[in-house]
Scaffold this motif. Structure first.
Motif, PDB file in Angstrom:
ATOM      1  N   PHE A  11      90.143  19.163  -9.314  1.00 37.96           N
ATOM      2  CA  PHE A  11      88.302  18.416  -8.607  1.00 37.96           C
ATOM      3  C   PHE A  11      87.712  16.959  -9.026  1.00 37.96           C
ATOM      4  O   PHE A  11      87.390  17.525  -9.993  1.00 37.96           O
ATOM      5  CB  PHE A  11      87.911  20.412  -8.609  1.00 37.96           C
ATOM      6  CG  PHE A  11      85.860  19.732  -8.269  1.00 37.96           C
ATOM      7  CD1 PHE A  11      86.006  19.353  -6.318  1.00 37.96           C
ATOM      8  CD2 PHE A  11      85.284  19.777  -8.388  1.00 37.96           C
ATOM      9  CE1 PHE A  11      84.850  18.883  -6.066  1.00 37.96           C
ATOM     10  CE2 PHE A  11      83.875  20.367  -8.073  1.00 37.96           C
ATOM     11  CZ  PHE A  11      83.588  19.014  -6.981  1.00 37.96           C
ATOM     12  N   ILE A  12      88.037  16.563  -8.496  1.00 36.64           N
ATOM     13  CA  ILE A  12      87.188  15.264  -8.613  1.00 36.64           C
ATOM     14  C   ILE A  12      85.875  16.205  -8.046  1.00 36.64           C
ATOM     15  O   ILE A  12      85.424  15.411  -7.007  1.00 36.64           O
ATOM     16  CB  ILE A  12      87.760  14.085  -7.751  1.00 36.64           C
ATOM     17  CG1 ILE A  12      88.751  13.325  -8.433  1.00 36.64           C
ATOM     18  CG2 ILE A  12      86.520  12.859  -9.087  1.00 36.64           C
ATOM     19  CD1 ILE A  12      88.927  13.026  -9.984  1.00 36.64           C
ATOM     20  N   GLY A  13      84.739  15.752  -9.519  1.00 32.88           N
ATOM     21  CA  GLY A  13      83.238  16.459  -9.309  1.00 32.88           C
ATOM     22  C   GLY A  13      82.374  15.328  -9.319  1.00 32.88           C
ATOM     23  O   GLY A  13      81.988  14.676  -8.493  1.00 32.88           O
ATOM     24  N   GLY A  14      81.246  16.121  -9.423  1.00 33.65           N
ATOM     25  CA  GLY A  14      79.988  14.441 -10.002  1.00 33.65           C
ATOM     26  C   GLY A  14      79.770  14.402  -8.584  1.00 33.65           C
ATOM     27  O   GLY A  14      79.009  16.010  -8.383  1.00 33.65           O
ATOM     28  N   PRO A  15      79.692  13.552  -8.243  1.00 35.59           N
ATOM     29  CA  PRO A  15      79.035  13.155  -6.474  1.00 35.59           C
ATOM     30  C   PRO A  15      79.560  14.520  -5.874  1.00 35.59           C
ATOM     31  O   PRO A  15      78.723  14.863  -4.536  1.00 35.59           O
ATOM     32  CB  PRO A  15      79.095  11.889  -6.095  1.00 35.59           C
ATOM     33  CG  PRO A  15      80.497  11.489  -6.610  1.00 35.59           C
ATOM     34  CD  PRO A  15      79.959  12.095  -7.992  1.00 35.59           C
ATOM     35  N   ASN A  16      80.614  14.263  -5.737  1.00 35.15           N
ATOM     36  CA  ASN A  16      81.364  16.284  -4.527  1.00 35.15           C
ATOM     37  C   ASN A  16      81.084  16.775  -5.224  1.00 35.15           C
ATOM     38  O   ASN A  16      80.606  17.981  -4.238  1.00 35.15           O
ATOM     39  CB  ASN A  16      82.835  15.411  -5.067  1.00 35.15           C
ATOM     40  CG  ASN A  16      82.898  14.355  -4.497  1.00 35.15           C
ATOM     41  OD1 ASN A  16      82.861  14.169  -3.403  1.00 35.15           O
ATOM     42  ND2 ASN A  16      84.479  13.910  -5.281  1.00 35.15           N
ATOM     43  N   LYS A  17      80.987  17.272  -6.530  1.00 36.72           N
ATOM     44  CA  LYS A  17      79.433  19.013  -6.536  1.00 36.72           C
ATOM     45  C   LYS A  17      78.127  18.624  -6.141  1.00 36.72           C
ATOM     46  O   LYS A  17      77.836  20.014  -5.919  1.00 36.72           O
ATOM     47  CB  LYS A  17      80.328  18.896  -8.645  1.00 36.72           C
ATOM     48  CG  LYS A  17      80.180  20.096  -9.069  1.00 36.72           C
ATOM     49  CD  LYS A  17      79.545  20.105 -10.080  1.00 36.72           C
ATOM     50  CE  LYS A  17      79.434  21.698 -11.128  1.00 36.72           C
ATOM     51  NZ  LYS A  17      79.261  21.415 -12.462  1.00 36.72           N
TER      52      LYS A  17
END
Length: 399
Positions: free
Chosen positions: A140-146
């Protein structure tokens, strides 16, 4: 692979082009449009495949096992548009059903799910067929996606702690770092190595980035391209990760002040009391307006019943944030507050955290591995030049 391509951030278009140019390295089972925010759609995936088809004759001279455009089109599916409500899921989509179908295939290998956009379709698939958790591995590419998928993330972390899950909240920033040689810099790579090569090269420039390299989702692909993907703790093109046992969840019963500090990338829940109303639980009925360095963004809040209201928020960087919570519900009083975000993830435990199983991994916290403010960024940055020079060879095939 799920993506919010075609939405607010054109870096998914860049990463999709990268994937298509290297697709002989993968057994691609699905290309899903999963935009938790913005206007992403499967039509944008299909449009990029059309461009790939035009460049394919030149590419196949060097890589004859590249996938056919017809096959790629057959696995493009539409997922959910928009974020899930507080419970983290809604109803099945073409995308969530496809995850289930692929995960249930007989195989001695896991189904890798690379998430570039929202987690909603993954959460829906896990809700509808919980048994697939033993068949999949997630990057999971998180950061803003999270931030946009906070409700679906919370559902997965709470209900599927034994899922195999890499959560890259900051390491991936190393791929578009400015701490690189000038010839390979974000602003110069296109000019020096792509330069409108083929139909894909022209499209790489045809968005608001104008060829400036970002490709924040690409580290998930790089991770799969470089060695054994079952060992996240090794050095790797896509970063090096460590196990963590608790995912921060902070609860506030009411408003916060400058004295309140939360961990970056944590799930923050603001609970408010208000009027008892006759609307279905989990109804979106609040708006939280958050003012940050990038401007103002708005988030839905939900009714939990019995006069209880909640908003989830996930900060993506160190800063001081202020917010206002409003509602059209008669008698709900406007709420205002502020709080500080620190820069150490996952930070100290709280008794409200999500307790994770043995196979959750995240960014390394060693101070020497930060790239500027981004934790673990140097674990990706270390390999960036190698990756881009390798890609430059493929661009040369299209000239």
């Amino acid at each position: 692979m799920s993506t919010d391509i075609g939405g607010t951030d054109p870096d998914d278009n860049q990463s999709m082009i990268h994937l298509l140019m290297y697709n002989e390295l993968f057994d691609i089972e699905g290309l899903l449009s999963s935009p938790s925010y913005g206007d992403g759609s499967k039509e944008e995936i299909l449009r990029t495949i059309d461009l790939y088809e035009k460049d394919l004759p030149k590419l196949k001279k060097h890589k004859p096992n590249l996938a056919t455009p017809a096959y790629l089109r057959s696995v493009v599916k539409q997922g959910r548009h928009g974020a899930a409500p507080y419970k983290g899921y809604v109803t099945a989509t073409e995308g969530s059903n496809w995850i289930i179908k692929c995960a249930q295939k007989k195989s001695n290998r896991p189904l890798w799910v690379l998430v570039w956009g929202g987690l909603e379709d993954l959460a829906q698939a896990l809700h509808d067929k919980p048994e697939i958790q033993n068949k999949i591995k997630v990057f999971f590419i998180g950061g803003p996606n999270k931030k946009w998928s906070a409700n679906s993330y919370a559902y997965i972390a709470k209900n599927f702690p034994n899922l195999w899950f890499i959560e890259s909240n900051a390491s991936y920033y190393g791929f578009f770092s400015d701490n690189v040689p000038d010839s390979l810099s974000n602003k110069n790579y296109y000019k020096n190595f792509i330069h409108e090569a083929g139909f894909l090269g022209k499209d790489y420039k045809a968005n608001r980035y104008k060829g400036v390299l970002k490709m924040g989702d690409t580290p998930s692909l790089l991770y799969m391209m470089d060695g054994n993907p079952n060992n996240p703790m090794r050095e790797n093109w896509g970063g090096s990760y460590v196990k963590f046992k608790h995912s921060p969840r902070v609860l506030f019963n009411g408003n916060t002040s400058i004295r309140d500090t939360v961990t970056v990338f944590s799930i923050v829940e603001f609970m408010f009391k208000g009027p008892v109303v006759n609307i279905p639980p989990d109804s979106a009925c609040l708006t939280m307006s958050v003012k940050s360095e990038i401007g103002e963004q708005k988030w839905n809040g939900f009714y939990l019943g019995n006069g209880n209201y909640v908003v989830r928020y996930c900060p993506k960087r160190t800063e001081t944030l202020s917010y206002k919570v409003t509602s059209n519900i008669s008698g709900f009083k406007e709420q205002n507050g502020t709080f500080v975000v620190n820069n150490i993830w996952p930070g100290k435990p709280h008794n409200t955290d999500y307790q994770l199983g043995a196979n959750w991994y995240t960014d390394r916290s060693n101070p020497e591995l930060y790239d500027d403010i981004w934790q673990g960024g140097k674990t990706v940055l270390k390999w960036r030049n190698n990756v881009l020079l390798d890609w430059a060879k493929r661009w040369s095939w299209l000239r």
